[in-house]
Motif scaffolding. Structure first.
Motif, short mmCIF file in Angstrom:
data_model
loop_
_atom_site.label_atom_id
_atom_site.label_comp_id
_atom_site.label_asym_id
_atom_site.label_seq_id
_atom_site.Cartn_x
_atom_site.Cartn_y
_atom_site.Cartn_z
N HIS A 150 2.68 -1.36 -6.97
CA HIS A 150 3.41 -2.22 -6.03
C HIS A 150 2.53 -2.62 -4.85
O HIS A 150 2.59 -3.77 -4.40
N LEU A 151 1.73 -1.69 -4.34
CA LEU A 151 0.85 -2.01 -3.23
C LEU A 151 -0.19 -3.06 -3.62
O LEU A 151 -0.58 -3.88 -2.80
N ARG A 152 -0.62 -3.04 -4.85
CA ARG A 152 -1.60 -4.03 -5.32
C ARG A 152 -1.09 -5.45 -5.13
O ARG A 152 -1.82 -6.36 -4.80
N PHE A 153 0.22 -5.64 -5.30
CA PHE A 153 0.81 -6.98 -5.22
C PHE A 153 1.43 -7.29 -3.85
O PHE A 153 1.76 -8.45 -3.60
N HIS A 154 1.61 -6.29 -3.00
CA HIS A 154 2.31 -6.52 -1.73
C HIS A 154 1.50 -6.21 -0.49
O HIS A 154 2.01 -6.38 0.62
N PHE A 170 -10.21 -1.55 -6.95
CA PHE A 170 -9.73 -2.31 -8.10
C PHE A 170 -8.63 -3.30 -7.73
O PHE A 170 -8.08 -3.96 -8.59
N HIS A 171 -8.29 -3.36 -6.45
CA HIS A 171 -7.27 -4.29 -5.98
C HIS A 171 -7.93 -5.55 -5.43
O HIS A 171 -9.12 -5.53 -5.09
N PRO A 172 -7.19 -6.61 -5.31
CA PRO A 172 -7.76 -7.82 -4.71
C PRO A 172 -8.20 -7.55 -3.27
O PRO A 172 -7.63 -6.69 -2.59
N GLU A 173 -9.22 -8.27 -2.83
CA GLU A 173 -9.65 -8.14 -1.44
C GLU A 173 -8.56 -8.65 -0.53
O GLU A 173 -7.92 -9.66 -0.81
N VAL A 174 -8.35 -7.91 0.55
CA VAL A 174 -7.40 -8.32 1.60
C VAL A 174 -8.09 -8.09 2.93
O VAL A 174 -9.06 -7.32 3.01
#
Length: 178
Positions: free
Chosen positions: A157-161, A12-16
């Motif tokens: 927080h990990l989702r954005f960092h 559910f987080h952005p691809e990195v």
């Protein structure tokens, strides 16, 4: 009836970008050893990582069981603010005396309610559960939350960092009682 597999926590987080994480105690897709089982050893596995972005300022490590019968999975380990110079955690770094845990690293409470690694303990007869060990490359030296944060707040927080992440997944099940 086939049991449907739950999504992974970072689906559910952005691809990195991805990098590599390996463990002497856990081959991808293998069954967890007794050391990583709550009632037997309750010892966090050794983890080593490489290939992360050069701009990484710290790391976070989590272990999540998406197959736990809770409707929201189960967080077994939540560790963050690991200095960027650290690229390996020895077995047991998240357990007991925290031997080998780098200075400055922060344990948030897991879903057992303790601030350490809590091993696998799926219900008997519930089928195989996946244990997703993820290392996150983080864009800041400190993530923000403190050790009283819930796994959900740390995940927020990990989702954005997160600059990149790497996972190794093991499985474990307890057979149904006869």
């Amino acid at each position: 009836m086939t049991q449907q597999r739950a999504p992974l926590p970072h689906d559910f987080h952005p691809e990195v970008p991805a990098f590599t994480v390996v463990s002497d105690a856990l081959a991808p897709g293998a069954v967890l050893g007794a050391a990583q089982v709550y009632a037997e050893g309750n010892v966090s596995p050794q983890l080593r990582w490489e290939g992360f972005p050069a701009e990484t300022k710290s790391f976070a490590v989590t272990c999540f069981d998406p197959d736990a019968p809770t409707g929201s999975g189960f967080w077994h380990w939540v560790l963050f603010d690991i200095p960027a110079s650290v690229t390996e955690l020895p077995a047991g770094a998240g357990s007991g005396s925290f031997a080998g845990l780098p200075e400055g690293a922060v344990h948030a409470r897991n879903d057992y309610g303790s601030k350490d690694f809590g091993g696998a303990a799926p219900p008997a007869g519930d089928g195989p559960h996946r244990y997703v060990f993820t290392v996150y490359a983080v864009d800041s030296e400190t993530l923000g939350p403190d050790s009283d944060a819930s796994p959900a707040v740390v995940g927020f927080h990990l989702r954005f960092h997160a600059l990149a992440r790497a996972s190794v997944i093991g499985e474990y099940e307890v057979p149904a009682a006869d």
